[in-house]
Design a protein around this motif. Structure first.
Motif: not given
Lengths: 338, 338
Positions: A221-225, B13-14, B17, B21, B108
């Motif tokens: 997973s990869r978000g900006h934050a 964002m976090r 994510a 998951r 995203f």
């Protein structure tokens, strides 16, 4: 006994073809026939042949048939074509290549394509394999066209999984290699006369020879934050009796390396039937198959009783009056009559 | 409302994510979160990007992101890697290519790999797509690596399916073409500067231009006694409002033809949302999704209650004391408590 089951056990080709089609289509007395045939199964050795498109699986399968026939074995081939779920057919060209065995009464070739039902393909494959087992096949070759999850499911139905590769098939081959590594029992680097074959063999052998330390790396997973790549590393140790997949080199168009490949496939079969680890794996597969069988039996039973309610639920979800999770739970409750 | 659902709706964002998951792993309060997010879904346009390995799907996806970003759209990417069911990860290399969008808070990117469960991938994909829909994605690109049935299932989750091809990928490409023809909404012949591109475009256009007469040919079965090839021909007529898939040419590495491709994708979206045929297709897809949801809910409920009985059934089948069909029926009966 159902006349069709009798015909299969009597090794009647036409009857066996009809039983296969019945099992594939799930029509008529297919369940009766499958139930009656089941006690006569368990003898065949099933080999899954998979790998990326263009690797030459069909030609290699053709060569394998020839070797097994020379050994006096009765051979069945199930060609799986999941890329064609709508056309209900198989690939004429590939099948035509097996013409060499067309007039051999000890070779039975059957193409399968899903009828569009979810999970339908692996289900049909398992049933058709049982019919061919009861027919008296010594070896059943199950050839898949694609490399998706359904193929891996089918592969896990097989006793022995052969993964066929070829050098120079582009970018994503590396990816496929990574995925198939863990379900392969034997590798064949086909078209081994091509440039890049040495590198392909070396890569594979390196991965295997890492002593069982399979480094599993994945970006989940990869978000900006998040900012950083989330890489998992996991080390898996080989146990002493674990099967270590060998890598064969073949040039199937020139029939090179095929006999050696068969020897390696046979070694895996010996491991599977002669060791405790092998027995454990066989049971694990069986339990998985049982789980699939249960899933489909549940759905069949529920669909039979809930038909209209499912449409209503879909309508409610379409209008956002219900969420699909709650709607499904309600259908389960309705099915159980509680 | 669950704090994680709140975070998704707040476009954190976090948190998004983490929700993804959770949905992928099916742990914790995932169902609560999914249920609460569902009323906030239904706005995103989902585009499935599929095609054979080596066709350049990742690079093209990267270019599509850029075009949609220029339009000011919020973009989510779900990269599906079903070829790696065991390593639980995705393809680092391919994801790295999307680095250009790494620092963009309106993009995203999420990779998905099945955890080995049967049918688990398309299920996770559907749930993660819903999370991203609730997050506020305008466009969700779902990129699959393989071309098997599971990918086709995922493809059918998408509103618009883009099938990417490239010339010169070997033998089986023809086969894949045949299978994908019927699920494609838009074709892209990528690497269109390569030899064979013209032929690939011509082949596709010919198939499409046959005026909707799709000749479905397949060898279903072949036994010695049967003697002849069993070829089915079936003619399917286009209705007036049926969508006819256009063929775009792209060279994604040079960013050629991508804008035109997006125009064609948008035309499909307009058809889908603005015509009766489009609405009918959307409902058909939804009903299929509901069926899958029911299947999994049934299995979850049954596994929770039957755990040990499943193992016993597998043992009985292993010793040929029961056949798997009858054993499954008995488990269904036990589950229903009758």
């Amino acid at each position: 006994m159902h006349p069709l089951a009798e015909k299969v056990l009597a090794r009647d080709m036409r009857g066996t073809a009809r039983a296969c089609r019945l099992a594939d289509d799930r029509t008529g007395d297919y369940l009766t026939v499958l139930k009656e045939l089941f006690p006569h199964t368990g003898r065949a050795w099933t080999i899954g042949v998979t790998g990326n498109p263009g690797a030459g699986k069909s030609t290699l399968t053709d060569r394998l048939i020839a070797v097994f026939r020379k050994q006096g074995k009765r051979v069945a081939v199930v060609a799986i074509d999941p890329t064609s779920p709508f056309s209900g057919g198989a690939i004429l060209g590939d099948r035509i290549r097996m013409q060499a065995h067309f007039s051999d009464p000890e070779v039975f070739i059957r193409s399968l394509a899903t009828r569009g039902a979810l999970g339908g393909l692996s289900r049909s494959a398992a049933d058709v394999i049982r019919v061919l087992d009861a027919w008296g096949a010594d070896v059943i070759l199950v050839e898949t066209v694609g490399v998706g999850q359904d193929e891996l499911e089918i592969t896990r139905t097989a006793d022995t999984t052969l993964v066929v590769m070829a050098p120079g098939l582009g970018d994503d081959v590396q990816a496929i290699k990574a995925g198939l590594l863990e379900c392969a029992d034997v590798f064949a680097v086909n078209k081994a006369d091509r440039e890049g074959a040495d590198a392909a063999v070396r890569d594979l052998e390196l991965m295997i020879a890492l002593g069982g330390e399979v480094v599993k790396a994945g970006v989940h997973s990869r978000g900006h934050a998040a900012g950083t790549l989330d890489i998992q590393k996991q080390v898996v140790r080989h146990d002493a009796h674990k099967w270590v997949p060998p890598v064969a080199r073949t040039v199937s168009t020139r029939d090179e390396g095929v006999a050696a490949l068969v020897t390696q496939l046979e070694a895996h079969h010996t491991w599977l039937t002669g060791t405790e680890s092998g027995a454990a794996r066989r049971f694990e597969r069986l339990r998985e198959a049982m789980r699939t069988q249960l899933r489909e039996a549940l759905l069949d039973a529920a669909m039979g009783e809930l038909g209209g309610a499912l449409d209503e639920a879909a309508q409610a979800v379409a209008h956002r009056q219900a969420d699909p999770y709650t709607a499904a739970e309600r259908l389960v409750t309705a099915f159980r009559g509680r």
